[in-house]
Design a protein around this motif. Structure first.
Motif, short mmCIF file in Angstrom:
data_model
loop_
_atom_site.label_atom_id
_atom_site.label_comp_id
_atom_site.label_asym_id
_atom_site.label_seq_id
_atom_site.Cartn_x
_atom_site.Cartn_y
_atom_site.Cartn_z
N ILE A 20 3.64 -7.74 7.11
CA ILE A 20 2.84 -6.55 7.43
C ILE A 20 1.43 -6.95 7.89
O ILE A 20 0.85 -6.34 8.79
N ALA A 35 5.59 0.37 4.72
CA ALA A 35 5.58 -0.80 3.85
C ALA A 35 5.40 -0.35 2.41
O ALA A 35 4.66 0.59 2.13
N LYS A 61 0.17 -4.94 1.98
CA LYS A 61 -0.38 -3.98 2.94
C LYS A 61 -1.84 -3.65 2.69
O LYS A 61 -2.55 -3.31 3.62
N PHE A 75 -0.12 4.67 5.98
CA PHE A 75 0.92 3.80 5.42
C PHE A 75 1.77 4.60 4.45
O PHE A 75 1.27 5.40 3.67
#
Length: 216
Positions: free
Chosen positions: A27, A45, A51, A179
């Protein structure tokens, strides 16, 4: 690939080494170079994939010091806010950026004092952030990078109306990163009006648990 290959500054590379990172996770490898171009990101993710550093590192590089809150990270829980705050403090060790986290369930005044001392990167849960803004204790007029982390959990926990209110308080010209552990139809519907031609970064199939975590 090394962190140096991703285009990070010397101060951030020094911090990465001090944090014990040797090579970027998938990532980080996929999203850091794209983020540094200023493009919006839609990332899939899970927690445990690296992340947090994937959005914190490039955001710090893109944000000047001394100009108020330039980076706002919104996350659903106090525990997540604390984890992101920890990574942000370690990442900014050699850059001079000031970091603060604000969330409910703890005293209000100590958080206000931190904000008054000056902050460039703010991690916040939605409710406490709106409280601070309503009382005039936080200035969001300089935010140039917004990160919505764990967007699916924010949706599940009923925070999306608060997130919409927060979006309305921010400058319209900004870089956005969203995200989520899953990219469901509902998340995509929410993300579409918020993101401008985002780069999609997906490091594992939707709804796949992190292999390193034993679930029961």
């Amino acid at each position: 690939m090394s962190f140096a290959d991703l285009g990070l500054s010397a101060g951030l590379l020094k911090a990465v080494a001090a944090m014990g990172y040797t090579e970027p996770t998938p990532i980080q490898e996929q999203s850091i170079p794209v983020t540094l171009t200023g493009r919006d990101i839609l990332g899939c993710a899970q927690t445990g994939t690296g992340k947090t550093a994937a959005f914190i590192l490039p955001a710090l590089q893109l944000t000047e010091r001394g100009k108020g809150i330039g980076i706002l990270v919104v996350t659903p829980t106090r525990e997540l806010a604390g984890q992101i705050d920890e990574v942000a403090r370690a990442a900014s060790k050699f850059t001079g950026h000031r970091v603060a986290a604000v969330y409910g369930g703890v005293g209000y005044e100590p958080q206000v004092k931190k904000l008054r001392r000056g902050v460039e990167l703010l991690v916040a849960t939605p409710g406490r952030l709106l409280d601070l803004h309503q009382r005039g204790d936080v200035d969001l007029s300089h935010v140039s990078i917004l990160v919505l982390d764990e967007a699916d959990r924010m949706l599940d926990m009923g925070f999306w109306p608060d997130v919409r209110r927060i979006l309305a308080l921010l400058p319209s010209k900004r870089q956005n990163m969203l995200f989520s552990a899953t990219l469901s139809k509902e998340i995509m519907r929410i993300a579409e009006p918020m993101l401008d031609d985002p780069a999609r970064v997906e490091v594992s199939p939707s709804a796949t648990p992190v292999e390193a975590i034993s679930q029961s």
